[in-house]
Design an enzyme around this catalytic site. Sequence first.
Site, short mmCIF file in Angstrom:
data_model
loop_
_atom_site.label_atom_id
_atom_site.label_comp_id
_atom_site.label_asym_id
_atom_site.label_seq_id
_atom_site.Cartn_x
_atom_site.Cartn_y
_atom_site.Cartn_z
N ASP A 15 -4.81 -7.79 -6.09
CA ASP A 15 -4.83 -6.41 -6.15
C ASP A 15 -6.24 -5.70 -6.94
OD1 ASP A 15 -2.33 -6.80 -5.16
OD2 ASP A 15 -1.41 -6.55 -7.08
N GLU A 191 0.93 -0.32 1.90
CA GLU A 191 0.71 -0.20 0.72
C GLU A 191 -0.54 -0.04 0.27
OE1 GLU A 191 2.90 -3.68 -0.63
OE2 GLU A 191 1.57 -5.02 0.49
#
Length: 502
Positions: A15, A191
């Site tokens: 991420d 997302e």
Amino acid sequence: MTTLPNPLLNGFHPDPSVVKVGEEWFLATSSFEYLPGIPIHRSRDFETWELIGHVATRPGQLGVENVPTGGGAWAPTIRHHDGVFHLVITDAMGRGMLHFTAADAAGPWSDGDVILTHDGAGSVFGIDPDIVWDDAGTAYVTFSGLVLDGALNPNEPTHLGIQQVKVDLDTHRALEEPRSLWSGTGLMFPEAPHLYQIDGRWYLVIAEGGTERGHTISIARGDAPEGPFEGAPGNPLVSARSTPRPVQNTGHGDLVLGPDGQWLCVLLGVRPRSGTRAFSALGRETFVTPVSWSDGWPAIAPVELNPRPGTRIDIAFDAPLDDEWVAVRRLPSDVASIEDGRLVLAADGSTLADPRPVFVGRRQEHLSNEVTVRVDVSAGTGGLAVRYDERFHVGLEVGGGRIVARAAIGGLLQEWVHPFSGDEVDLHIVSRRPAGGGGLVSTSDVFHLAATVAGERIELAQVDGRFLSSEVTESFTGRVIGLYAIEGHISASSWVAEGNDE
């Protein structure tokens, strides 16, 4: 094509989010239940990255002490505004959506303020927050509306799409109810939103398709941070699904101007191995790929593999532990200390099967890897292990007149025992490519668990490495190799780690 190393950050670093400040770049990644939390790396050339600190270095900054496995620090966004570093993140199943600030990205960072709903009743409900400011200085937090209610069914997810609120950063309260923006092409789990103003237009980058083989990046643009947004004609712009590329699961990207003004996208990916490329031993790592522009739309190149040379890390424990050391749901200083040139761990009744073991370790960074540790067990029992979580770990334990090689695989346990009556012993955990046998190679690697006793290296066991891969464990993290204690106290006088990606 890029000549930059790929992975950009080896091992469990998912991420990624990056920001350029002056002539330096700062990169933040997720850390989940490990502390210190949210590592920050810095580079001056986008090739060599130095770990300069963490956001969460004090008790209470992240509420991970009791989060379930897989919870904790999810998907940061790091930005710089009016001379201050800002980082927003979701402490999943912990404190909620948080906003941290620092004058220096190396820290110290603030305690972290919960971003409250407009009525102040609790945290804004969502994950993967992004923060951006418009020309008037209004702060926008854009996030993924995934509902974490403890009963998430991946086949019937409760998901509200990509949402956004204006936020008063003085009170950390949303100024409005969340509104929906744009949720991609219809794939599951939209997302990882990031919002940018580029050449007078606003671009919204998201991930969709889930963080596994279907992971993608899609982009939309509009004339204001609130939209409306139109999707790029070539969406999804990034995906390795159904391709033979050595880097899979590519997605969750963040755009930045790199060296010489070249646009780049940092993103996560995995390096799976086996005959069907089914098992990713190291979990999700940070990669980079070039971005080009045409007619106001970006194009993101496929991610190419360009591994770094092998490394050797030799630690004598004659200085405080560096920032690469992590512990589970508590800080390394809570479970380990440096005393007289040794790393000392004192047992507290927990084991590796517990949520908060007496364990301190470092990320496995290479696909082929060997760690050798000299341990003294004259006053206790413990050893060396590679950990994914409480249910998946492999290692060597010494004490009680024996050395035990142990594999804990999702509730199944296998042990191999060798007698040992001494105080000090060298323990070795090695992961190597499986030997070719003429058939389909059905695993990522093989663990070789060994000990050197009286000058003789004895291999106690070989364990199939696929059982400690992100696909088998369904983990968001990766392999962490470390020392642990379960009785009395143990100490280590040396640590040598060598690895390469051949």
